[in-house]
Design a protein around this motif. Sequence first.
Motif, PDB file in Angstrom:
ATOM      1  N   ALA A 157       4.007   1.267  -1.251  1.00  0.00           N
ATOM      2  CA  ALA A 157       4.879   1.235  -2.433  1.00  0.00           C
ATOM      3  C   ALA A 157       4.193   1.820  -3.660  1.00  0.00           C
ATOM      4  N   ILE A 158       2.911   1.519  -3.817  1.00  0.00           N
ATOM      5  CA  ILE A 158       2.202   1.895  -5.042  1.00  0.00           C
ATOM      6  C   ILE A 158       2.283   3.400  -5.310  1.00  0.00           C
ATOM      7  N   PRO A 159       2.031   4.267  -4.306  1.00  0.00           N
ATOM      8  CA  PRO A 159       2.157   5.712  -4.581  1.00  0.00           C
ATOM      9  C   PRO A 159       3.582   6.150  -4.951  1.00  0.00           C
ATOM     10  N   HIS A 168      -7.710  -8.154   6.723  1.00  0.00           N
ATOM     11  CA  HIS A 168      -8.422  -9.129   5.886  1.00  0.00           C
ATOM     12  C   HIS A 168      -8.104 -10.556   6.326  1.00  0.00           C
ATOM     13  N   LEU A 182       0.832  -1.214   0.000  1.00  0.00           N
ATOM     14  CA  LEU A 182       0.000   0.000   0.000  1.00  0.00           C
ATOM     15  C   LEU A 182       0.863   1.259   0.000  1.00  0.00           C
ATOM     16  N   HIS A 232      -7.278   0.070  10.591  1.00  0.00           N
ATOM     17  CA  HIS A 232      -6.483  -0.699   9.626  1.00  0.00           C
ATOM     18  C   HIS A 232      -6.763  -2.180   9.838  1.00  0.00           C
ATOM     19  N   LEU A 233      -7.409  -2.789   8.874  1.00  0.00           N
ATOM     20  CA  LEU A 233      -7.750  -4.210   8.986  1.00  0.00           C
ATOM     21  C   LEU A 233      -6.901  -5.027   8.016  1.00  0.00           C
ATOM     22  N   ARG A 288      -2.409 -10.270  -1.130  1.00  0.00           N
ATOM     23  CA  ARG A 288      -2.986 -10.613  -2.444  1.00  0.00           C
ATOM     24  C   ARG A 288      -3.816  -9.473  -3.008  1.00  0.00           C
ATOM     25  N   LEU A 289      -4.309  -8.602  -2.133  1.00  0.00           N
ATOM     26  CA  LEU A 289      -5.215  -7.539  -2.571  1.00  0.00           C
ATOM     27  C   LEU A 289      -4.500  -6.383  -3.254  1.00  0.00           C
ATOM     28  N   CYS A 290      -3.193  -6.273  -3.047  1.00  0.00           N
ATOM     29  CA  CYS A 290      -2.499  -5.106  -3.588  1.00  0.00           C
ATOM     30  C   CYS A 290      -1.118  -5.466  -4.115  1.00  0.00           C
ATOM     31  N   VAL A 335       5.940   2.075  -7.387  1.00  0.00           N
ATOM     32  CA  VAL A 335       6.547   0.751  -7.235  1.00  0.00           C
ATOM     33  C   VAL A 335       5.458  -0.313  -7.231  1.00  0.00           C
ATOM     34  N   ARG A 336       5.625  -1.335  -8.057  1.00  0.00           N
ATOM     35  CA  ARG A 336       4.722  -2.485  -8.037  1.00  0.00           C
ATOM     36  C   ARG A 336       5.326  -3.569  -7.168  1.00  0.00           C
TER      37      ARG A 336
END
Lengths: 375, 375
Positions: free
Chosen positions: A26-28, A341, A24, A338-339, A45-47, A31-32
């Motif tokens: 890294a993306i901004p 999952h 979460l 902040h959960l 797995r969600l991000c 970075v993938r």
Amino acid sequence: MSDTFSPRTLGILGGGQLAQMLALAAIPLGVRVVALEPDPQAGARLCAEHLCVPYTDPAGLARLAKCDAVTLEFENVPLEALDFLEGRVPVRPGRGLLAHSKHRAREKEGLRAAGAGTADFAVIEAESDLAGALAQLGGQGILKTSELGYDGKGQRRVQSDAELRAAWDDLGRVPCVLEGLVPFTREVSLGVARTASGNLAFGPLVENVHRDGILRTSVYTGGDQRAEAQAREIARAVAEAWGLEGLMTLEFFELPGGELLVNEVAPRVHNSGHLTQDGGGVSQFAAQVRAVLGLPLQGWKPPLPTAMVNVVGVDGLDGQALEPDWGAIDALPGTQIHLYHKAHRQGRKLGHVNLTAPDAETLRSRLAELERLIP
Amino acid sequence: MSDTFSPRTLGILGGGQLAQMLALAAIPLGVRVVALEPDPQAGARLCAEHLCVPYTDPAGLARLAKCDAVTLEFENVPLEALDFLEGRVPVRPGRGLLAHSKHRAREKEGLRAAGAGTADFAVIEAESDLAGALAQLGGQGILKTSELGYDGKGQRRVQSDAELRAAWDDLGRVPCVLEGLVPFTREVSLGVARTASGNLAFGPLVENVHRDGILRTSVYTGGDQRAEAQAREIARAVAEAWGLEGLMTLEFFELPGGELLVNEVAPRVHNSGHLTQDGGGVSQFAAQVRAVLGLPLQGWKPPLPTAMVNVVGVDGLDGQALEPDWGAIDALPGTQIHLYHKAHRQGRKLGHVNLTAPDAETLRSRLAELERLIP
């Protein structure tokens, strides 16, 4: 985009909540993330691109090896995975640092060698190490497995040689460390990040309270200048002595006179740093991503006083899960949920709630309220 | 988890940067995101289940219909998609609100009906509407297409009847609105969220500066109490009159005397609200997720003064992309980088940089520095 923020890919060994929160963050940054994690229900797995295979799967590791760098969310990485990756892709932190931080005895020896204070300890790796070990530590101590312990697991408090022998049997006679008791006044922690080129940055000095061996609350008020300066110096010395590339978190005992002893070192972001997500500054997750990829580092002390309370699965007397009072949590000013999952299970970390406040006093009083809302 | 934070799935029509940032905010709330977006390279693919099909694809829409609710990141949703979804899943905002916000003439009429002030305007939908329209607005105005305009596209400034005719021809003689010029002193915006049950919450009053029709900077200092109170009252009235379910953002012109006229309404998070990601509070993205799913609402005014500068693709004279000075941006205290994983193109929004500071004065001076680092 220029070189600094050209598209990058970060591999992570592990796919739990730390990997999820790393992704979460890294993306901004452009970075993938690719996470190698055998649990099909893991939060990352969600991000992230989820490689749902064993940690030693050659095809999975080959995919990780195509990333710009690989990091990890847990220290007990199978050596075969490291063997495969090293030489193919930068692994940060790498084997040199993990050799210390994944093994309690090597860790304590390495801390002492770097000039950091620790509890007195005796290494228990053979029957013959038992005799006299307890006496040397003042007659009582905590026996801890050298590997694979976390959240209070793999530990036994002992007060006699007979208890020590029984505890060692109970722990399977695996290599252990017997630690002397430390009369600490509180537990604190601090993160340090270091790039391969030697740039350093620090997180906040956080005060931690545990419950049943699991972190319950972390608090950052900004008022701990002296302890923070001391913690930074220790963290810097250890980071440089161990050749840190990436981010690590030091947990300390504070003695009555103010001296800090290192309790243990996590080679990664840490539960006590989650509060940096919401205090208005850089998060520990962004800091680890940056350090591992060699991007410019910023310190990650929050501008605002912040705290965190863990949400841990608790079963009531009737066997039903006890729930936080989410409505009241949402109504308390400055909270953020902040959960992870994850399904409920007794003692399992399911999420956390961060709290920010305009000043330390307000933070402490709202934190007391927040704690009442979380079983 | 209790009902409030039991696992949920949110569908989004669209998969660009707004959907990406909605998904990044949704995951910590225990919410998984499904994005319907035909672009295979869209940013939301990194943190959402990506349905890479046309917006009207029946199988894709059927998957969205299985979510707990559906929202959107752009207003020009094909009516066929709404036709399919409505009745199967809550779509928020829905057709009633979109009928206003996606059509400039209906929007202005709806704003007036809700008691909100707007620029004077004339609806130009047929040849016969041209005569006398400009004179009625004081002899000059801006002709804007009623649908599909954004970032300054689909607009022509006109100062004579001949120019008005030419502009209408140039815009393809589609339905337009001719707006009178407003002698505004600045542009501001404010977001409002409303649950289906009628709970309301507000974002900060943000001051915006555009360049070449595209938002350049947004600033929130917290010092705009009077304008904010007025903006909230207008936003509340419009949200209630239009039956908002979800989040919408109102853009205002401020007149010399302080009166606010509504310029336009976006039925969603807005570029001017990106600064809420890093000011230590709730983000507009979390607010939209909560409002759409009927979760408890919190206001999303940042505790710290914050600003944002857009990173828009700019070609230099040699045709090469002009790069922000990322190193200097990272070195400036309080900056946070947000990239959209999009390829460079002249005039395309590629990312933004948020800036927080301890006080308004520091914010303004660092913002001036930051602006120099971004072409």
